[in-house]
Write a protein that holds these residues in place. Sequence first.
Motif, PDB file in Angstrom:
ATOM      1  N   PHE A 253     -12.475  -4.808 -63.819  1.00  0.00           N
ATOM      2  CA  PHE A 253     -13.698  -4.203 -63.281  1.00  0.00           C
ATOM      3  C   PHE A 253     -14.346  -5.277 -62.411  1.00  0.00           C
ATOM      4  CE2 PHE A 253     -17.771  -1.779 -64.359  1.00  0.00           C
ATOM      5  CZ  PHE A 253     -17.279  -0.532 -64.005  1.00  0.00           C
ATOM      6  N   ASN A 263     -12.084  -0.778 -59.834  1.00  0.00           N
ATOM      7  CA  ASN A 263     -11.612  -0.614 -61.217  1.00  0.00           C
ATOM      8  C   ASN A 263     -10.093  -0.556 -61.214  1.00  0.00           C
ATOM      9  OD1 ASN A 263     -12.325   1.939 -63.824  1.00  0.00           O
ATOM     10  ND2 ASN A 263     -11.433  -0.081 -64.007  1.00  0.00           N
ATOM     11  N   ARG A 268      -8.902   2.552 -66.564  1.00  0.00           N
ATOM     12  CA  ARG A 268     -10.112   3.174 -66.013  1.00  0.00           C
ATOM     13  C   ARG A 268     -11.234   3.207 -67.044  1.00  0.00           C
ATOM     14  NH1 ARG A 268      -6.702   7.120 -63.078  1.00  0.00           N
ATOM     15  NH2 ARG A 268      -6.610   6.338 -60.937  1.00  0.00           N
ATOM     16  N   LEU A 269     -12.447   3.030 -66.547  1.00  0.00           N
ATOM     17  CA  LEU A 269     -13.629   3.141 -67.401  1.00  0.00           C
ATOM     18  C   LEU A 269     -13.728   4.589 -67.897  1.00  0.00           C
ATOM     19  CD1 LEU A 269     -16.230   1.566 -68.361  1.00  0.00           C
ATOM     20  CD2 LEU A 269     -17.383   2.601 -66.396  1.00  0.00           C
ATOM     21  N   ILE A 284     -17.280   3.747 -58.057  1.00  0.00           N
ATOM     22  CA  ILE A 284     -16.222   3.004 -58.757  1.00  0.00           C
ATOM     23  C   ILE A 284     -14.905   3.451 -58.139  1.00  0.00           C
ATOM     24  CG2 ILE A 284     -15.120   2.572 -60.982  1.00  0.00           C
ATOM     25  CD1 ILE A 284     -17.785   3.216 -62.342  1.00  0.00           C
TER      26      ILE A 284
END
Length: 372
Positions: A253, A263, A268-269, A284
């Motif tokens: 990140f 990202n 992935r968040l 993002i």
Amino acid sequence: MSDTGKTIVNSWNEWDPLRHVIVGRADDCHIPAEEPALDAKVPEDSDMRGQWGRRPQETIDRANELLNNFASQLEKRGIRVDRPTSIDHSVPVETPDFSTESQFGCMPPRDVLLTVGSEMLEATMSYRCRWFEYLNYRPLMQKYFEEDPKFRHESAPKPRLTDADYHPDYLSEKIGVEKRLKWTAEKFFVTTEEEPLFDAADVLRFGRDLVVQHGFTTNLKGIEWLRRHFPDHRVHAVNFPGDPYPIHIDATFTPLRPGLILNNPQRRLPDEQREMFQKNDWQIVDSAQPAHNAPPPLCYSSTWLSMNVLVLDPKTVCVEKSEVYQAEQMDKLGMEVVEVDLRDAYAFGGGLHCCTADVYREGVCEDYFPNR
Ligand code: DAV
């Protein structure tokens, strides 16, 4: 104006114009002996499994050559550069609670030192071999303390790092990536909640907000400790399913400027953790692919050091020279790219973000997430 001249330490985020930075050294770097936290991170198929000791001198010399060149590149741009004073890393670490045969090194100051405003905080660390790593930076801390009347030198409580800090399930030689991915998605990491643990490289600074990765090197108690330590900040715990070896947020990140974060597309968040970014119009975007299929020899880190960049200001970013896809993406995003040759130093503790620690960036503490 008269007293701003005395301010040495000031940095609130990852992107404001950089004026003063610490660049690590490869001196005397060791591959540490086996220990629970380290074994959990070294990939199962890595050439590092089962070997330890001082790294070959020619690789140390080569890494130092690259780090020195990087330091001069920064200096030529008017950025002041300080370097750590390497201690003897062959000395074993022994406390009443544990002992281990050697230490690690001082190539990645980012892992140890967290700068928030006028404070530099020494992280607890979570590997036994890294327990004394702050000593490499103490001469600099002393100097800043003498020069800057507002500098706050802080140290988080030293952890005991007994076996109770580590889940025994992670000690097995062969866990397999599938099981690791399941465990990390469930937030079952090698570190337990015995006591607060964090590495500074799990923290990203966004002005009033600190974003902290919960993973192998930082536990929830470590994040709670940071929350109590920085009462004027909002501290957010994040995690990234998809990473079988989650240590440090800086190959996952990467904020580039207000409103824009890269990202890692394999890490992935999660959707439910995106809210604060979405509500405040932060984008993002997936980072570019790494240029390499494998890390260099005897390296702990993954190929995603491609996105471990150092932002010099909101329009300028240092990218490793061989990472052509990452450089191309930066260009498309409107960033000027400064190429830095660093790949032969990766094995010593990481990339361009890892091997640096902020001392001074222009700017003040801003709120980038006013919509809650
Ligand atoms: O992807 O191996 C490396 C981070 C080093 N500070 C990775 C994480």
